[in-house]
Design a protein around this motif. Structure first.
Motif, PDB file in Angstrom:
ATOM      1  N   HIS A 111      39.089 -23.289 -10.797  1.00  0.00           N
ATOM      2  CA  HIS A 111      37.897 -23.926  -9.848  1.00  0.00           C
ATOM      3  C   HIS A 111      36.584 -23.418 -10.411  1.00  0.00           C
ATOM      4  N   GLU A 112      35.618 -24.071 -10.354  1.00  0.00           N
ATOM      5  CA  GLU A 112      34.473 -23.994 -10.482  1.00  0.00           C
ATOM      6  C   GLU A 112      33.585 -22.931  -9.571  1.00  0.00           C
ATOM      7  N   VAL A 113      32.753 -21.924 -10.330  1.00  0.00           N
ATOM      8  CA  VAL A 113      32.304 -21.258  -9.533  1.00  0.00           C
ATOM      9  C   VAL A 113      30.812 -21.593  -9.598  1.00  0.00           C
ATOM     10  N   ILE A 114      30.154 -22.468  -8.291  1.00  0.00           N
ATOM     11  CA  ILE A 114      28.932 -23.063  -8.330  1.00  0.00           C
ATOM     12  C   ILE A 114      28.030 -22.076  -8.508  1.00  0.00           C
ATOM     13  N   ARG A 115      28.071 -21.142  -7.895  1.00  0.00           N
ATOM     14  CA  ARG A 115      26.952 -20.046  -7.653  1.00  0.00           C
ATOM     15  C   ARG A 115      26.472 -19.663  -9.040  1.00  0.00           C
ATOM     16  N   LEU A 116      27.723 -19.469  -9.959  1.00  0.00           N
ATOM     17  CA  LEU A 116      27.346 -18.858 -11.294  1.00  0.00           C
ATOM     18  C   LEU A 116      27.143 -19.933 -12.398  1.00  0.00           C
ATOM     19  N   SER A 117      27.749 -21.088 -11.953  1.00  0.00           N
ATOM     20  CA  SER A 117      27.085 -22.122 -12.968  1.00  0.00           C
ATOM     21  C   SER A 117      25.652 -22.805 -12.963  1.00  0.00           C
ATOM     22  N   HIS A 120      22.174 -26.617 -23.294  1.00  0.00           N
ATOM     23  CA  HIS A 120      23.422 -27.027 -22.934  1.00  0.00           C
ATOM     24  C   HIS A 120      23.955 -26.223 -21.711  1.00  0.00           C
ATOM     25  N   PRO A 121      24.344 -27.189 -20.442  1.00  0.00           N
ATOM     26  CA  PRO A 121      24.671 -26.508 -19.253  1.00  0.00           C
ATOM     27  C   PRO A 121      25.954 -25.531 -19.449  1.00  0.00           C
ATOM     28  N   LEU A 122      25.686 -24.463 -18.620  1.00  0.00           N
ATOM     29  CA  LEU A 122      26.904 -23.680 -18.521  1.00  0.00           C
ATOM     30  C   LEU A 122      27.625 -23.855 -17.415  1.00  0.00           C
ATOM     31  N   ILE A 123      28.982 -23.884 -17.842  1.00  0.00           N
ATOM     32  CA  ILE A 123      29.863 -24.291 -16.407  1.00  0.00           C
ATOM     33  C   ILE A 123      30.925 -22.988 -16.267  1.00  0.00           C
ATOM     34  N   ILE A 124      30.989 -22.583 -15.299  1.00  0.00           N
ATOM     35  CA  ILE A 124      31.830 -21.330 -15.092  1.00  0.00           C
ATOM     36  C   ILE A 124      33.164 -21.572 -14.377  1.00  0.00           C
ATOM     37  N   LYS A 125      34.235 -21.399 -14.974  1.00  0.00           N
ATOM     38  CA  LYS A 125      35.577 -21.556 -13.942  1.00  0.00           C
ATOM     39  C   LYS A 125      36.216 -20.171 -13.857  1.00  0.00           C
ATOM     40  N   VAL A 126      37.228 -20.195 -12.725  1.00  0.00           N
ATOM     41  CA  VAL A 126      37.725 -18.850 -12.653  1.00  0.00           C
ATOM     42  C   VAL A 126      39.195 -19.196 -12.245  1.00  0.00           C
ATOM     43  N   ALA A 127      40.015 -18.272 -12.653  1.00  0.00           N
ATOM     44  CA  ALA A 127      41.371 -18.273 -11.946  1.00  0.00           C
ATOM     45  C   ALA A 127      41.989 -16.923 -11.850  1.00  0.00           C
TER      46      ALA A 127
END
Length: 272
Positions: A60-66, A77-84
């Motif tokens: 799932h995406e970590v909005i506060r880090l993206s 380039h936008p950075l998108i962070i996801k975590v599991a």
């Protein structure tokens, strides 16, 4: 070892089960989990390859880090962070994502590894994404372990662009001689793009000329690392010679059963 010295940032090229049909992915998971079981606090980062099934692996995406934009070759380039969370040890795995460098999967048999003509910018984006995310987490690793050539620019960045950053000020950088190489050369403008990010000719000394291949890239990583771990039984002799000539401690290849105990002891020696 004091508790504050037991944080390890593991930067992986591939990790099982997210990339399942790969020897390096299985070995990397074994090392990361083994270090965790030895009492270290571990956070692992890897690229969000196109065909990793987010639903099945519960990403799932970590909005506060993206939301950070990373500039590569004068383009944002936008950075998108996801975590599991990897069970059963509940190890957090962070994924660096971006639609330009990790586009949506369009074919069932899409290769997880990309052509060398694309890999220079993908690697630059991945490395910058990891460093910026760790900064936002305010998580100060005692050891930064780079496993796989896609993480090979981490030592350069930490020792030249992030020298005064308190997050990494006391970190020891360990580079693994990886199981996997890439064939051919990176984009002919690779060095130019690095200079646009703020690096000098002296910083990039191991990268001579327009043709930058696997050996050149790993020499650059070794130059700025504190120590080297050999992950393969028959490593490139040129890289081992380069590491020793530059005064880097080298953990020679050991069996799978001895790898985790030897690496954790290696960490302890570096941190003393």
């Amino acid at each position: 070892m004091a508790k504050e010295h037991k944080k390890v940032l593991f930067i992986a090229q591939e990790l099982a089960p997210y990339v399942s049909h790969s020897e390096i992915a299985v070995k990397t998971r074994s090392i990361a989990e083994g270090i965790l079981e030895k009492g270290y606090e571990v956070r692992t980062f890897m690229p969000k390859y196109s065909c990793i099934n987010e639903r099945r692996n519960q990403l799932h995406e970590v909005i506060r880090l993206s939301g950070i934009n990373i500039v590569i070759d004068d383009t944002d380039h936008p950075l998108i962070i996801k975590v599991a969370t990897l069970q059963p040890l509940r190890m957090q795995v962070y994924f660096i994502d971006n639609d330009d460098y990790f586009p949506p999967c369009t074919t069932k048999d899409l290769e997880l590894r990309f052509s060398s003509e694309d890999n220079d910018e993908r690697m630059m984006f991945f490395v910058r994404g990891v460093i910026e995310t760790v900064n936002k987490l305010r998580w100060e690793p005692a050891v930064v372990h780079c496993d796989g050539w896609i993480s090979s620019l981490v030592p350069l960045h930490l020792r030249r662009l992030y020298t005064d950053d308190p997050t990494f000020a006391s970190s020891k950088i360990v580079v693994s001689i990886p199981d996997e190489k890439f064939e051919g050369s990176l984009d002919s403008r690779f060095v130019e793009k690095l200079k646009m990010s703020g690096f000098t000719d002296e910083d990039l000394q191991p990268l001579e000329g327009e043709s930058v291949g696997y050996i050149d890239l790993m020499k650059l990583a070794i130059r700025y690392a504190d120590a080297v771990v050999v992950n393969v039984p028959d490593p490139d002799a040129e890289l081992i010679e380069y590491a020793r000539a530059n005064g880097k401690p080298v953990l020679d290849y050991v069996s799978a059963e001895e790898l985790v105990p030897q690496i954790t002891e290696f960490y302890s020696t570096l941190l003393q």
